[in-house]
Motif scaffolding. Structure first.
Motif, PDB file in Angstrom:
ATOM      1  N   VAL A  54       0.832  -1.200   0.000  1.00  0.00           N
ATOM      2  CA  VAL A  54       0.000   0.000   0.000  1.00  0.00           C
ATOM      3  C   VAL A  54       0.869   1.253   0.000  1.00  0.00           C
ATOM      4  CG1 VAL A  54      -1.647   1.335   1.378  1.00  0.00           C
ATOM      5  CG2 VAL A  54      -1.995  -1.112   1.033  1.00  0.00           C
ATOM      6  N   ALA A  55       1.927   1.242   0.793  1.00  0.00           N
ATOM      7  CA  ALA A  55       2.824   2.398   0.844  1.00  0.00           C
ATOM      8  C   ALA A  55       3.495   2.632  -0.512  1.00  0.00           C
ATOM      9  CB  ALA A  55       3.877   2.196   1.927  1.00  0.00           C
ATOM     10  N   ALA A  56       3.901   1.546  -1.181  1.00  0.00           N
ATOM     11  CA  ALA A  56       4.535   1.684  -2.499  1.00  0.00           C
ATOM     12  C   ALA A  56       3.556   2.258  -3.519  1.00  0.00           C
ATOM     13  CB  ALA A  56       5.058   0.329  -2.971  1.00  0.00           C
ATOM     14  N   VAL A  57       2.319   1.810  -3.501  1.00  0.00           N
ATOM     15  CA  VAL A  57       1.316   2.308  -4.451  1.00  0.00           C
ATOM     16  C   VAL A  57       1.007   3.776  -4.186  1.00  0.00           C
ATOM     17  CG1 VAL A  57      -1.100   2.079  -5.145  1.00  0.00           C
ATOM     18  CG2 VAL A  57       0.314   0.051  -4.908  1.00  0.00           C
ATOM     19  N   VAL A  58       0.893   4.140  -2.910  1.00  0.00           N
ATOM     20  CA  VAL A  58       0.615   5.538  -2.573  1.00  0.00           C
ATOM     21  C   VAL A  58       1.758   6.428  -3.038  1.00  0.00           C
ATOM     22  CG1 VAL A  58       0.384   7.134  -0.622  1.00  0.00           C
ATOM     23  CG2 VAL A  58      -0.937   5.027  -0.669  1.00  0.00           C
ATOM     24  N   ALA A  64       3.137  10.448  -9.532  1.00  0.00           N
ATOM     25  CA  ALA A  64       2.456  10.711 -10.807  1.00  0.00           C
ATOM     26  C   ALA A  64       1.653  12.007 -10.729  1.00  0.00           C
ATOM     27  CB  ALA A  64       1.552   9.537 -11.157  1.00  0.00           C
ATOM     28  N   ARG A  65       1.012  12.262  -9.599  1.00  0.00           N
ATOM     29  CA  ARG A  65       0.240  13.500  -9.443  1.00  0.00           C
ATOM     30  C   ARG A  65       1.149  14.724  -9.481  1.00  0.00           C
ATOM     31  NH1 ARG A  65      -0.715  17.216  -6.091  1.00  0.00           N
ATOM     32  NH2 ARG A  65       0.487  16.292  -4.415  1.00  0.00           N
ATOM     33  N   ARG A  66       2.293  14.634  -8.784  1.00  0.00           N
ATOM     34  CA  ARG A  66       3.237  15.753  -8.801  1.00  0.00           C
ATOM     35  C   ARG A  66       3.798  15.974 -10.196  1.00  0.00           C
ATOM     36  NH1 ARG A  66       7.359  13.938  -5.260  1.00  0.00           N
ATOM     37  NH2 ARG A  66       6.061  12.331  -4.368  1.00  0.00           N
TER      38      ARG A  66
END
Length: 102
Positions: A54-58, A64-66
């Motif tokens: 979960v941490a890796a996906v976040v 990607a957002r940045r």
């Protein structure tokens, strides 16, 4: 002699028909057992592995957002060529000339 050959021929022909009927029998229980699907139950992953995933996906989503926000800041939307400063200035001066009465 001919009668013996005919009898043997008829027996072979009837034996072949009986064998064909047996091969066309309905599905047997063995075939049913072979075609059943087996459900595989996997062991439950440890909690730490799930948290790491979960941490890796976040992290990937945040990066990607940045990256998308940076690209939007850097790239300027294309301007229409007919609204260039020289064109709009020429239109304004022509309208000014008409207003003054030249």
């Amino acid at each position: 002699m001919r009668v013996g050959i005919v009898v043997v021929g008829v027996a072979v022909a009837l034996g072949g028909c009986a064998a064909a009927d047996q091969s066309a029998s309905p599905v047997t229980s063995l075939e049913t057992q072979l075609t059943r699907k087996r459900f595989v139950v996997l062991p439950r992953p440890p909690g730490q592995a799930v948290e790491d995933d979960v941490a890796a996906v976040v992290t990937e989503l945040e990066a990607a957002r940045r990256r998308g926000a940076l690209i939007e800041q850097v790239l300027e939307p294309p301007r229409r060529p007919d609204l260039d400063d020289a064109v709009s200035g020429g239109i304004q001066s022509r309208n000014l000339g008409r207003a003054i009465g030249r």
